[in-house]
Design a protein around this motif. Structure first.
Motif, PDB file in Angstrom:
ATOM      1  N   VAL A  48       0.868  -1.163   0.000  1.00 31.67           N
ATOM      2  CA  VAL A  48       0.000   0.000   0.000  1.00 31.67           C
ATOM      3  C   VAL A  48       0.910   1.218   0.000  1.00 31.67           C
ATOM      4  O   VAL A  48       1.778   1.346   0.852  1.00 31.67           O
ATOM      5  CB  VAL A  48      -0.911   0.012   1.250  1.00 31.67           C
ATOM      6  N   HIS A  49       0.737   2.081  -0.970  1.00 26.21           N
ATOM      7  CA  HIS A  49       1.629   3.235  -1.070  1.00 26.21           C
ATOM      8  C   HIS A  49       1.497   4.115   0.170  1.00 26.21           C
ATOM      9  O   HIS A  49       0.415   4.419   0.634  1.00 26.21           O
ATOM     10  CB  HIS A  49       1.296   4.043  -2.328  1.00 26.21           C
ATOM     11  N   LYS A  50       2.628   4.554   0.691  1.00 31.19           N
ATOM     12  CA  LYS A  50       2.609   5.392   1.890  1.00 31.19           C
ATOM     13  C   LYS A  50       3.551   6.590   1.737  1.00 31.19           C
ATOM     14  O   LYS A  50       4.183   7.034   2.699  1.00 31.19           O
ATOM     15  CB  LYS A  50       2.957   4.573   3.134  1.00 31.19           C
ATOM     16  N   GLU A  51       3.672   7.094   0.519  1.00 33.23           N
ATOM     17  CA  GLU A  51       4.485   8.280   0.320  1.00 33.23           C
ATOM     18  C   GLU A  51       3.962   9.432   1.171  1.00 33.23           C
ATOM     19  O   GLU A  51       2.757   9.622   1.311  1.00 33.23           O
ATOM     20  CB  GLU A  51       4.468   8.698  -1.162  1.00 33.23           C
ATOM     21  N   HIS A  52       4.875  10.159   1.737  1.00 34.18           N
ATOM     22  CA  HIS A  52       4.548  11.322   2.580  1.00 34.18           C
ATOM     23  C   HIS A  52       3.768  10.937   3.830  1.00 34.18           C
ATOM     24  O   HIS A  52       3.129  11.779   4.461  1.00 34.18           O
ATOM     25  CB  HIS A  52       3.761  12.374   1.779  1.00 34.18           C
ATOM     26  N   TYR A  53       3.845   9.643   4.206  1.00 29.85           N
ATOM     27  CA  TYR A  53       3.139   9.198   5.405  1.00 29.85           C
ATOM     28  C   TYR A  53       3.990   9.516   6.630  1.00 29.85           C
ATOM     29  O   TYR A  53       5.144   9.111   6.711  1.00 29.85           O
ATOM     30  CB  TYR A  53       2.870   7.691   5.344  1.00 29.85           C
ATOM     31  N   ALA A 132       4.477 -10.773   5.841  1.00 31.69           N
ATOM     32  CA  ALA A 132       5.883 -10.390   6.025  1.00 31.69           C
ATOM     33  C   ALA A 132       6.296  -9.310   5.029  1.00 31.69           C
ATOM     34  O   ALA A 132       6.953  -8.325   5.391  1.00 31.69           O
ATOM     35  CB  ALA A 132       6.778 -11.620   5.889  1.00 31.69           C
ATOM     36  N   GLU A 133       5.898  -9.471   3.784  1.00 31.72           N
ATOM     37  CA  GLU A 133       6.259  -8.490   2.757  1.00 31.72           C
ATOM     38  C   GLU A 133       5.608  -7.144   3.046  1.00 31.72           C
ATOM     39  O   GLU A 133       6.206  -6.083   2.820  1.00 31.72           O
ATOM     40  CB  GLU A 133       5.847  -8.996   1.385  1.00 31.72           C
ATOM     41  N   ARG A 134       4.384  -7.179   3.538  1.00 28.67           N
ATOM     42  CA  ARG A 134       3.680  -5.925   3.826  1.00 28.67           C
ATOM     43  C   ARG A 134       4.302  -5.187   5.001  1.00 28.67           C
ATOM     44  O   ARG A 134       4.416  -3.956   4.983  1.00 28.67           O
ATOM     45  CB  ARG A 134       2.207  -6.225   4.096  1.00 28.67           C
ATOM     46  N   ILE A 135       4.693  -5.914   6.021  1.00 36.34           N
ATOM     47  CA  ILE A 135       5.355  -5.266   7.165  1.00 36.34           C
ATOM     48  C   ILE A 135       6.682  -4.681   6.722  1.00 36.34           C
ATOM     49  O   ILE A 135       7.048  -3.563   7.103  1.00 36.34           O
ATOM     50  CB  ILE A 135       5.560  -6.278   8.311  1.00 36.34           C
ATOM     51  N   TYR A 136       7.405  -5.433   5.900  1.00 34.35           N
ATOM     52  CA  TYR A 136       8.696  -4.946   5.390  1.00 34.35           C
ATOM     53  C   TYR A 136       8.500  -3.691   4.551  1.00 34.35           C
ATOM     54  O   TYR A 136       9.289  -2.738   4.632  1.00 34.35           O
ATOM     55  CB  TYR A 136       9.365  -6.034   4.565  1.00 34.35           C
ATOM     56  N   ALA A 137       7.447  -3.667   3.735  1.00 36.03           N
ATOM     57  CA  ALA A 137       7.169  -2.499   2.908  1.00 36.03           C
ATOM     58  C   ALA A 137       6.857  -1.282   3.769  1.00 36.03           C
ATOM     59  O   ALA A 137       7.170  -0.148   3.405  1.00 36.03           O
ATOM     60  CB  ALA A 137       6.011  -2.792   1.955  1.00 36.03           C
ATOM     61  N   MET A 138       6.224  -1.514   4.927  1.00 34.59           N
ATOM     62  CA  MET A 138       5.941  -0.418   5.851  1.00 34.59           C
ATOM     63  C   MET A 138       7.233   0.152   6.414  1.00 34.59           C
ATOM     64  O   MET A 138       7.471   1.357   6.390  1.00 34.59           O
ATOM     65  CB  MET A 138       5.051  -0.907   7.003  1.00 34.59           C
ATOM     66  N   ASN A 139       8.092  -0.751   6.898  1.00 34.68           N
ATOM     67  CA  ASN A 139       9.352  -0.311   7.508  1.00 34.68           C
ATOM     68  C   ASN A 139      10.272  -1.519   7.648  1.00 34.68           C
ATOM     69  O   ASN A 139      10.031  -2.383   8.490  1.00 34.68           O
ATOM     70  CB  ASN A 139       9.096   0.311   8.876  1.00 34.68           C
ATOM     71  N   PRO A 140      11.325  -1.600   6.844  1.00 35.60           N
ATOM     72  CA  PRO A 140      12.238  -2.748   6.916  1.00 35.60           C
ATOM     73  C   PRO A 140      12.991  -2.840   8.233  1.00 35.60           C
ATOM     74  O   PRO A 140      13.603  -3.866   8.519  1.00 35.60           O
ATOM     75  CB  PRO A 140      13.194  -2.518   5.737  1.00 35.60           C
ATOM     76  N   GLU A 141      12.924  -1.763   9.039  1.00 36.31           N
ATOM     77  CA  GLU A 141      13.604  -1.767  10.338  1.00 36.31           C
ATOM     78  C   GLU A 141      12.707  -2.286  11.464  1.00 36.31           C
ATOM     79  O   GLU A 141      13.143  -2.374  12.614  1.00 36.31           O
ATOM     80  CB  GLU A 141      14.070  -0.345  10.687  1.00 36.31           C
ATOM     81  N   THR A 256       9.380 -17.371   5.352  1.00 41.80           N
ATOM     82  CA  THR A 256       8.838 -16.199   4.668  1.00 41.80           C
ATOM     83  C   THR A 256       9.395 -14.920   5.269  1.00 41.80           C
ATOM     84  O   THR A 256       9.732 -13.968   4.553  1.00 41.80           O
ATOM     85  CB  THR A 256       7.298 -16.197   4.753  1.00 41.80           C
ATOM     86  N   TYR A 257       9.509 -14.884   6.604  1.00 38.64           N
ATOM     87  CA  TYR A 257      10.049 -13.697   7.274  1.00 38.64           C
ATOM     88  C   TYR A 257      11.553 -13.559   7.030  1.00 38.64           C
ATOM     89  O   TYR A 257      12.067 -12.448   6.849  1.00 38.64           O
ATOM     90  CB  TYR A 257       9.747 -13.748   8.774  1.00 38.64           C
ATOM     91  N   LEU A 258      12.260 -14.678   7.013  1.00 37.53           N
ATOM     92  CA  LEU A 258      13.699 -14.618   6.800  1.00 37.53           C
ATOM     93  C   LEU A 258      14.049 -14.182   5.382  1.00 37.53           C
ATOM     94  O   LEU A 258      15.166 -13.707   5.135  1.00 37.53           O
ATOM     95  CB  LEU A 258      14.337 -15.979   7.107  1.00 37.53           C
ATOM     96  N   LYS A 259      13.125 -14.365   4.445  1.00 35.61           N
ATOM     97  CA  LYS A 259      13.354 -13.885   3.088  1.00 35.61           C
ATOM     98  C   LYS A 259      13.244 -12.366   3.009  1.00 35.61           C
ATOM     99  O   LYS A 259      13.744 -11.748   2.052  1.00 35.61           O
ATOM    100  CB  LYS A 259      12.347 -14.522   2.121  1.00 35.61           C
ATOM    101  N   MET A 260      12.578 -11.753   3.996  1.00 39.65           N
ATOM    102  CA  MET A 260      12.360 -10.312   3.979  1.00 39.65           C
ATOM    103  C   MET A 260      13.257  -9.570   4.973  1.00 39.65           C
ATOM    104  O   MET A 260      13.834  -8.540   4.648  1.00 39.65           O
ATOM    105  CB  MET A 260      10.891 -10.005   4.298  1.00 39.65           C
ATOM    106  N   PHE A 261      13.363 -10.095   6.184  1.00 40.94           N
ATOM    107  CA  PHE A 261      14.044  -9.374   7.256  1.00 40.94           C
ATOM    108  C   PHE A 261      15.417  -9.968   7.551  1.00 40.94           C
ATOM    109  O   PHE A 261      15.625 -11.175   7.439  1.00 40.94           O
ATOM    110  CB  PHE A 261      13.198  -9.405   8.538  1.00 40.94           C
ATOM    111  N   GLU A 262      16.328  -9.085   7.977  1.00 38.18           N
ATOM    112  CA  GLU A 262      17.627  -9.555   8.455  1.00 38.18           C
ATOM    113  C   GLU A 262      17.407 -10.371   9.731  1.00 38.18           C
ATOM    114  O   GLU A 262      16.537 -10.021  10.550  1.00 38.18           O
ATOM    115  CB  GLU A 262      18.545  -8.375   8.754  1.00 38.18           C
TER     116      GLU A 262
END
Length: 370
Positions: A48-53, A132-141, A256-262
């Protein structure tokens, strides 16, 4: 046929199609939709696009297996002076299409502007795609806390939880359907569960043979089935007994989570220790979150009445809800206890290998060659 009739038909078709598109993966008893994947991908975008969020974002998210202690961990952490629990949101697997303005409204309203690390706890995140991908897209940290536990005890607790549910009138039929599948009483559940384990063992032995006994390749095959929403992970093709058992294939979902997050951004917690020594895992969690260690052994007091530890902060004793610890005093028949332990053992060993830690419920007998 009149124009108005055509319009009505078109509207009805669009409404039906919209219902399919918005089918909730998490509401089908934590299963998966059978809606065509290519259409699912198109109409349910992973991002979900979150530019300027600039709204509120959680510092960390707790997920994990039902009846493994997600509620206990979140409740205890909520007593930390620097942490605030905003509860379960199901944003990333139920309400993602509503966008971050909806999510921000939830976090901001529930946290009431408190200057603390905000977190949410939604158990089903661990096994629903594409969370997992959606959480990563929100904030990879974002930091992820995954809670797992002894699969044999979890399976027992899950049945007792369903059996003792006190549903609303709307949910009563759902409970009746689940009990019809699982068994009207504990003895019937054990009989049906025993048969289900036998059936899955036959299926898995065939799959394993195709991989010449290589368990790691076999797990990769299961991972593919999970991603394709096929048996034994698909609601439409699997019964509830199978879904409860496969909930314990922790490696499948964690990959699935390990493919996205460190790896350093994901902490795996042993939920089976929360009854006997909750402070041990809470210490690891507080260090992981880089907050002062406030919840220690001295923070807990044993309750003889409840048969578990309660948080004691300055004489204010805070125990878990009465529904917790329900399985105390219950146990499967010895033959089924042993069969379930054998069934889960290689999966537990694979997961322990994957996350590089040994769990409290694993004995030397569990250290099998996989």
């Amino acid at each position: 046929m009149e124009l108005n009739t055509y319009l009505v038909i078109v509207i009805l078709i669009l409404l039906a199609f919209s219902t399919l598109i918005n089918y909730d993966l998490a509401t089908a008893d934590e299963g998966f939709s059978t809606f065509p994947e290519f259409l699912t991908s198109y109409f349910r975008p992973n991002k979900v696009h979150k530019e300027h969020y600039n709204g509120t974002l959680p510092g960390f998210i707790i997920t994990g297996v039902m009846k493994c202690g997600t509620g206990a961990v979140s409740k205890f952490l909520s007593q930390h002076s620097g942490i605030y629990d905003i509860g379960e949101t199901y944003f990333f697997n139920r309400y993602y299409e509503k966008g971050y303005s909806y999510y921000d409204a939830l976090l901001t309203r529930r946290s009431s502007g408190k200057r603390k690390i905000v977190f949410e706890k939604t158990p089903t995140y661990y096994k629903t795609l594409p969370t997992a991908e959606r959480i990563y897209a929100m904030n990879p940290e974002t930091k992820i806390i995954l809670i797992v536990c002894d699969n044999v005890q979890r399976t027992l607790s899950r049945y007792l939880h369903i059996l003792h549910l006190n549903p609303s009138a709307i949910q009563r039929q759902q409970k009746e359907e689940k009990i019809e599948d699982l068994g009207q009483d504990f003895d019937e559940f054990q009989t049906r569960l025993n048969m289900t384990v036998d059936e899955l063992n036959i299926e898995f032995e065939w799959m394993l043979a195709k991989r010449f006994g290589n368990f790691y390749r076999f797990v990769e095959d299961l991972y593919d089935l999970f991603n394709q929403r096929k048996h034994p992970f698909a609601t439409k093709e699997s019964n509830l007994k199978e879904l409860i058992l496969t909930d314990g294939f922790y490696s499948i979902y964690h990959m699935t989570y390990l493919k996205m997050f460190e790896p350093e951004r994901v902490l795996v917690v042993d939920g089976s220790t929360m009854k006997d020594s909750p402070w041990t895992e809470l210490y690891r969690i507080q260090k992981f979150l880089e907050v002062p260690v406030e919840l220690t052994k001295d923070s807990f007091k044993w309750s003889e009445e409840r048969g578990l530890y309660c948080l004691d902060k300055g004489g204010d004793v805070n125990c878990l809800g009465k529904g917790k610890g329900r399985s105390q005093g219950w146990q499967f028949e010895p033959y089924l206890q042993e069969k379930l332990a054998d069934f889960f053992r290689p999966f537990d060993s694979h997961f322990a290998d994957l996350v590089k830690r040994k769990f409290s419920w694993q004995s030397n007998k569990n250290d099998v060659d996989i």
